[in-house]
Design a protein around this motif. Sequence first.
Motif, PDB file in Angstrom:
ATOM      1  N   GLU A  21      15.523 -10.619 -10.364  1.00 63.16           N
ATOM      2  CA  GLU A  21      16.216 -10.181  -9.017  1.00 63.16           C
ATOM      3  C   GLU A  21      15.180  -9.414  -8.190  1.00 63.16           C
ATOM      4  O   GLU A  21      14.830  -9.729  -6.968  1.00 63.16           O
ATOM      5  N   LYS A  22      14.426  -8.727  -8.893  1.00 63.96           N
ATOM      6  CA  LYS A  22      12.996  -7.978  -8.081  1.00 63.96           C
ATOM      7  C   LYS A  22      12.172  -9.176  -7.580  1.00 63.96           C
ATOM      8  O   LYS A  22      11.874  -9.213  -6.588  1.00 63.96           O
ATOM      9  N   ALA A  23      11.696 -10.012  -8.495  1.00 59.90           N
ATOM     10  CA  ALA A  23      10.947 -11.212  -8.171  1.00 59.90           C
ATOM     11  C   ALA A  23      11.617 -12.131  -6.875  1.00 59.90           C
ATOM     12  O   ALA A  23      10.740 -12.415  -5.924  1.00 59.90           O
ATOM     13  N   GLU A  24      12.810 -12.305  -6.885  1.00 56.55           N
ATOM     14  CA  GLU A  24      13.321 -13.295  -6.090  1.00 56.55           C
ATOM     15  C   GLU A  24      13.594 -12.535  -4.485  1.00 56.55           C
ATOM     16  O   GLU A  24      13.398 -13.107  -3.427  1.00 56.55           O
ATOM     17  N   PHE A  25      14.249 -11.348  -4.599  1.00 58.59           N
ATOM     18  CA  PHE A  25      14.565 -10.675  -3.607  1.00 58.59           C
ATOM     19  C   PHE A  25      13.960  -9.326  -2.885  1.00 58.59           C
ATOM     20  O   PHE A  25      14.131  -9.087  -1.753  1.00 58.59           O
ATOM     21  N   PHE A  26      12.948  -9.135  -3.881  1.00 68.48           N
ATOM     22  CA  PHE A  26      12.042  -7.772  -3.460  1.00 68.48           C
ATOM     23  C   PHE A  26      10.745  -8.129  -3.869  1.00 68.48           C
ATOM     24  O   PHE A  26      10.009  -7.389  -4.366  1.00 68.48           O
ATOM     25  N   ARG A  27      10.160  -9.049  -3.094  1.00 67.75           N
ATOM     26  CA  ARG A  27       8.865  -9.471  -3.557  1.00 67.75           C
ATOM     27  C   ARG A  27       7.727  -8.450  -2.983  1.00 67.75           C
ATOM     28  O   ARG A  27       6.803  -8.177  -3.760  1.00 67.75           O
ATOM     29  N   GLN A  28       7.819  -8.138  -1.705  1.00 69.70           N
ATOM     30  CA  GLN A  28       6.888  -7.034  -1.090  1.00 69.70           C
ATOM     31  C   GLN A  28       7.658  -6.014  -0.141  1.00 69.70           C
ATOM     32  O   GLN A  28       7.740  -6.011   0.902  1.00 69.70           O
ATOM     33  N   PRO A  29       8.671  -5.246  -0.993  1.00 65.66           N
ATOM     34  CA  PRO A  29       9.396  -4.345  -0.087  1.00 65.66           C
ATOM     35  C   PRO A  29       8.389  -3.061   0.179  1.00 65.66           C
ATOM     36  O   PRO A  29       7.404  -2.785  -0.256  1.00 65.66           O
ATOM     37  N   LEU A  30       9.095  -2.551   1.440  1.00 69.79           N
ATOM     38  CA  LEU A  30       8.431  -1.298   1.663  1.00 69.79           C
ATOM     39  C   LEU A  30       8.680  -0.168   0.717  1.00 69.79           C
ATOM     40  O   LEU A  30       9.701  -0.111  -0.069  1.00 69.79           O
ATOM     41  N   ARG A  31       7.769   0.562   0.306  1.00 68.27           N
ATOM     42  CA  ARG A  31       7.729   1.641  -0.728  1.00 68.27           C
ATOM     43  C   ARG A  31       8.008   2.990  -0.159  1.00 68.27           C
ATOM     44  O   ARG A  31       7.236   3.419   1.100  1.00 68.27           O
ATOM     45  N   PRO A  32       8.817   3.862  -0.494  1.00 67.82           N
ATOM     46  CA  PRO A  32       9.145   5.315   0.100  1.00 67.82           C
ATOM     47  C   PRO A  32       7.613   5.959  -0.715  1.00 67.82           C
ATOM     48  O   PRO A  32       7.159   5.442  -1.706  1.00 67.82           O
ATOM     49  N   ALA A  33       7.270   7.052   0.084  1.00 68.21           N
ATOM     50  CA  ALA A  33       6.307   7.873  -0.676  1.00 68.21           C
ATOM     51  C   ALA A  33       6.624   8.241  -1.788  1.00 68.21           C
ATOM     52  O   ALA A  33       5.574   8.733  -2.674  1.00 68.21           O
ATOM     53  N   ASP A  34       7.635   8.652  -2.310  1.00 71.14           N
ATOM     54  CA  ASP A  34       8.070   9.008  -3.612  1.00 71.14           C
ATOM     55  C   ASP A  34       8.423   8.028  -4.629  1.00 71.14           C
ATOM     56  O   ASP A  34       9.250   8.367  -5.525  1.00 71.14           O
TER      57      ASP A  34
END
Length: 180
Positions: A131-144
Amino acid sequence: MNRIHREAPSPAGACFVYRLPTWLTQLARALIGIAGITTAFLAFEHWSTMPMPVRVLCIFLGAGFLLIALNRRIFDPRAHFVADEQGIFFPGQDRWLFVPWPNISNIRVVEIMDGESSTGIAFNLRLSSQEKAEFFRQPLRPADHLHAGGAQLAVGYASYPPSPKALATILLGLKHKPRQ
């Protein structure tokens, strides 16, 4: 348990679609269209007094503005996610990932690492590696994001409107809405 759907979500009951509002995309298209018409009008009025490079520039600018204003796909308000009382749907290529509220934690307003240090909404998701590989390839990351833990993925969103605080309130309201 997370589920993958082939069709776009059609939630029943209270829901929230996180995307650029239609009124804002229509306003942007209208302003760009007005800029194109104004450019064409001014070029027509002063055509004989303009040097050739300025004429060419006016033709390209006017045509470009009008093309952008008339092309619906350029300002297509793509949904970032759809939230309802059961959980959140995330878009993929041709599918949607449904993550139920028990797999979503720590909804918060935080600095987002998007190159501009924007403030946005963030939450942690319990996902499989597929699921990470298919739907969240390059998500924005929170600082924490390092505090999410290895089993969870911290994702952030920094688009406006609504404000991150209002969005957090909406999501927490849907998450904690009494089930019937």
